[in-house]
Design a protein around this motif. Structure first.
Motif, mmCIF file in Angstrom:
data_model
loop_
_atom_site.group_PDB
_atom_site.id
_atom_site.type_symbol
_atom_site.label_atom_id
_atom_site.label_comp_id
_atom_site.label_asym_id
_atom_site.label_seq_id
_atom_site.Cartn_x
_atom_site.Cartn_y
_atom_site.Cartn_z
ATOM 1 N N UNK A 64 0.901 -1.239 0.047
ATOM 2 C CA UNK A 64 -0.039 0.004 -0.017
ATOM 3 C C UNK A 64 0.936 1.294 -0.079
ATOM 4 N N UNK A 65 1.974 1.360 0.800
ATOM 5 C CA UNK A 65 2.753 2.317 0.820
ATOM 6 C C UNK A 65 3.797 2.605 -0.458
ATOM 7 N N UNK A 66 4.010 1.559 -0.997
ATOM 8 C CA UNK A 66 4.850 1.518 -2.222
ATOM 9 C C UNK A 66 4.091 2.357 -3.269
ATOM 10 N N UNK A 67 2.644 1.956 -3.350
ATOM 11 C CA UNK A 67 1.652 2.238 -4.420
ATOM 12 C C UNK A 67 1.551 3.794 -4.068
ATOM 13 N N UNK A 68 1.453 4.108 -2.831
ATOM 14 C CA UNK A 68 1.127 5.682 -2.426
ATOM 15 C C UNK A 68 2.463 6.390 -2.830
ATOM 16 N N UNK A 69 3.551 5.914 -2.520
ATOM 17 C CA UNK A 69 4.593 6.666 -2.746
ATOM 18 C C UNK A 69 4.993 6.799 -4.044
ATOM 19 N N UNK A 70 4.685 5.792 -5.079
ATOM 20 C CA UNK A 70 5.157 5.897 -6.391
ATOM 21 C C UNK A 70 4.119 6.949 -6.930
ATOM 22 N N UNK A 71 2.775 7.147 -6.610
ATOM 23 C CA UNK A 71 1.815 7.846 -7.147
ATOM 24 C C UNK A 71 2.213 9.268 -6.632
ATOM 25 N N UNK A 72 2.710 9.484 -5.491
ATOM 26 C CA UNK A 72 3.108 10.961 -4.855
ATOM 27 C C UNK A 72 4.389 11.268 -5.752
ATOM 28 N N UNK A 73 5.313 10.575 -6.083
ATOM 29 C CA UNK A 73 6.537 10.916 -6.882
ATOM 30 C C UNK A 73 6.037 11.370 -8.219
ATOM 31 N N UNK A 74 5.050 10.835 -8.795
ATOM 32 C CA UNK A 74 4.800 11.077 -10.198
ATOM 33 C C UNK A 74 3.943 12.328 -10.129
ATOM 34 N N UNK A 75 3.070 12.431 -8.936
ATOM 35 C CA UNK A 75 2.131 13.692 -8.871
ATOM 36 C C UNK A 75 3.131 15.133 -8.640
ATOM 37 N N UNK A 76 4.149 14.792 -7.947
ATOM 38 C CA UNK A 76 5.232 16.070 -7.781
ATOM 39 C C UNK A 76 6.253 16.226 -8.635
ATOM 40 N N UNK A 77 6.358 15.396 -9.652
ATOM 41 C CA UNK A 77 7.258 15.250 -10.325
ATOM 42 C C UNK A 77 7.558 16.801 -11.230
ATOM 43 N N UNK A 78 8.556 17.244 -11.189
ATOM 44 C CA UNK A 78 8.970 18.322 -12.129
ATOM 45 C C UNK A 78 7.950 19.195 -12.753
ATOM 46 N N UNK A 79 7.906 18.859 -14.063
ATOM 47 C CA UNK A 79 7.043 19.675 -14.923
ATOM 48 C C UNK A 79 5.585 19.659 -14.767
ATOM 49 N N UNK A 80 5.043 18.766 -14.015
ATOM 50 C CA UNK A 80 3.921 18.595 -13.529
ATOM 51 C C UNK A 80 3.161 18.856 -12.364
ATOM 52 N N UNK A 81 4.288 19.350 -11.379
ATOM 53 C CA UNK A 81 3.877 19.668 -10.102
ATOM 54 C C UNK A 81 3.251 20.922 -10.126
ATOM 55 N N UNK A 82 2.130 20.976 -8.934
ATOM 56 C CA UNK A 82 1.333 21.831 -8.844
ATOM 57 C C UNK A 82 1.578 22.866 -7.507
ATOM 58 N N UNK A 83 2.712 22.616 -6.845
ATOM 59 C CA UNK A 83 2.644 23.431 -5.648
ATOM 60 C C UNK A 83 1.889 22.774 -4.401
ATOM 61 N N UNK A 84 1.160 23.738 -3.787
ATOM 62 C CA UNK A 84 0.267 23.623 -2.848
ATOM 63 C C UNK A 84 -1.118 22.777 -3.265
ATOM 64 N N UNK A 85 -1.230 22.858 -4.590
ATOM 65 C CA UNK A 85 -2.334 22.324 -5.032
ATOM 66 C C UNK A 85 -2.163 20.710 -5.534
ATOM 67 N N UNK A 86 -1.002 20.361 -5.071
ATOM 68 C CA UNK A 86 -0.479 18.890 -5.175
ATOM 69 C C UNK A 86 -1.193 18.395 -4.007
ATOM 70 N N UNK A 87 -1.854 18.915 -3.104
ATOM 71 C CA UNK A 87 -2.546 18.497 -1.672
ATOM 72 C C UNK A 87 -3.700 17.656 -2.582
ATOM 73 N N UNK A 88 -4.450 17.967 -3.423
ATOM 74 C CA UNK A 88 -5.499 17.569 -3.831
ATOM 75 C C UNK A 88 -5.287 16.044 -4.593
ATOM 76 N N UNK A 89 -4.430 16.101 -5.517
ATOM 77 C CA UNK A 89 -4.258 14.547 -5.910
ATOM 78 C C UNK A 89 -3.815 13.781 -5.000
#
Length: 233
Positions: free
Chosen positions: A139-164
């Motif tokens: 569960x944590x592995x899946x969560x962490x992979x998702x977080x890493x892609x959500x916050x990845x460089x060109x796609x990061x949303x700053x504070x709005x990363x909170x929603x995804x």
């Protein structure tokens, strides 16, 4: 210091809202008693949204010991800052749990021991430490992979990363929360477990330290595995 306070406050908010919804659903004589898993998973996702949004600008909003260690192992975070973040997260989790205890004190004293304890820390539906560990790891592995892609460089949303990120937590809870209660965060379990051992309650059960290694080791190793997979893609 700003990062320390942000991690402490953000984690406290997560635990106050997250274990607050558990208390509302599980404890006797509350307005939300028997609200079910759906209420709990939505409550936890909102908890993560608020906590991450508050802390993002000052600390990067790790709010999770496994995330901090995983990012450091990936080279995305300084190892020298890891102890500071881990301490802030642990103290924040303890503070958030204290808020829950104060608000629901009468309901804790009106409930039996196991119901009290699950409002502090995770407890497996079927106790099998090896399987429980595997569940927390995956569960944590899946969560962490998702977080890493959500916050990845060109796609990061700053504070709005909170929603995804909050939506990922919602999905983890709905899909994988049944076996262990989805700690996916060592501080989330350890801080409140310490508070359970300290705080006075009628009919209190033991703190179940024999199980405590599962929601600590599983998430940390799951986050490290996620980092390895992410770096290989």
């Amino acid at each position: 210091m700003n990062a320390f306070i942000a991690e402490l406050l953000g984690t406290a908010i997560i635990i106050a809202f997250g274990n607050g919804v558990v208390a509302n659903v599980v404890l006797q004589k509350t307005k939300g008693n028997n609200g079910g898993l759906i209420a709990i998973t939505f409550g936890w996702s909102m908890a993560v949204f608020i906590g991450v949004y508050i802390a993002a600008a000052s600390s990067g909003a790790h709010l999770n010991s496994a995330v901090t260690i995983g990012l450091a192992a990936l080279g995305k975070f300084e190892w020298s800052l890891v102890p500071t973040y881990l301490l802030a997260q642990l103290l924040g989790a303890m503070l958030g749990q204290l808020v829950v205890f104060i608000m629901y004190k009468d309901h804790f004293n009106s409930s039996e021991g196991l119901a009290q304890r699950v409002c502090f820390c995770t407890d497996p539906a079927i106790r099998n430490p090896t399987q429980n560990f595997i569940t927390e790891f995956l569960a944590t592995m899946i969560f962490m992979i998702a977080v890493l892609f959500i916050t990845k460089g060109e796609h990061a949303l700053g504070s709005f990363d909170a929603l995804p990120v909050a939506l990922v937590v919602l999905g983890i809870g709905l899909s994988f929360g049944g076996p262990t209660g989805y700690a996916i965060n060592p501080a989330r379990d350890l801080g409140p477990r310490i508070m359970h051992a300290i705080l006075p309650m009628k009919n209190k059960a033991d703190t179940d330290w024999g199980y405590a290694w599962v929601p600590i080791a599983g998430p940390i190793l799951g986050a490290l595995a996620a980092g390895f997979i992410f770096s290989a893609i």
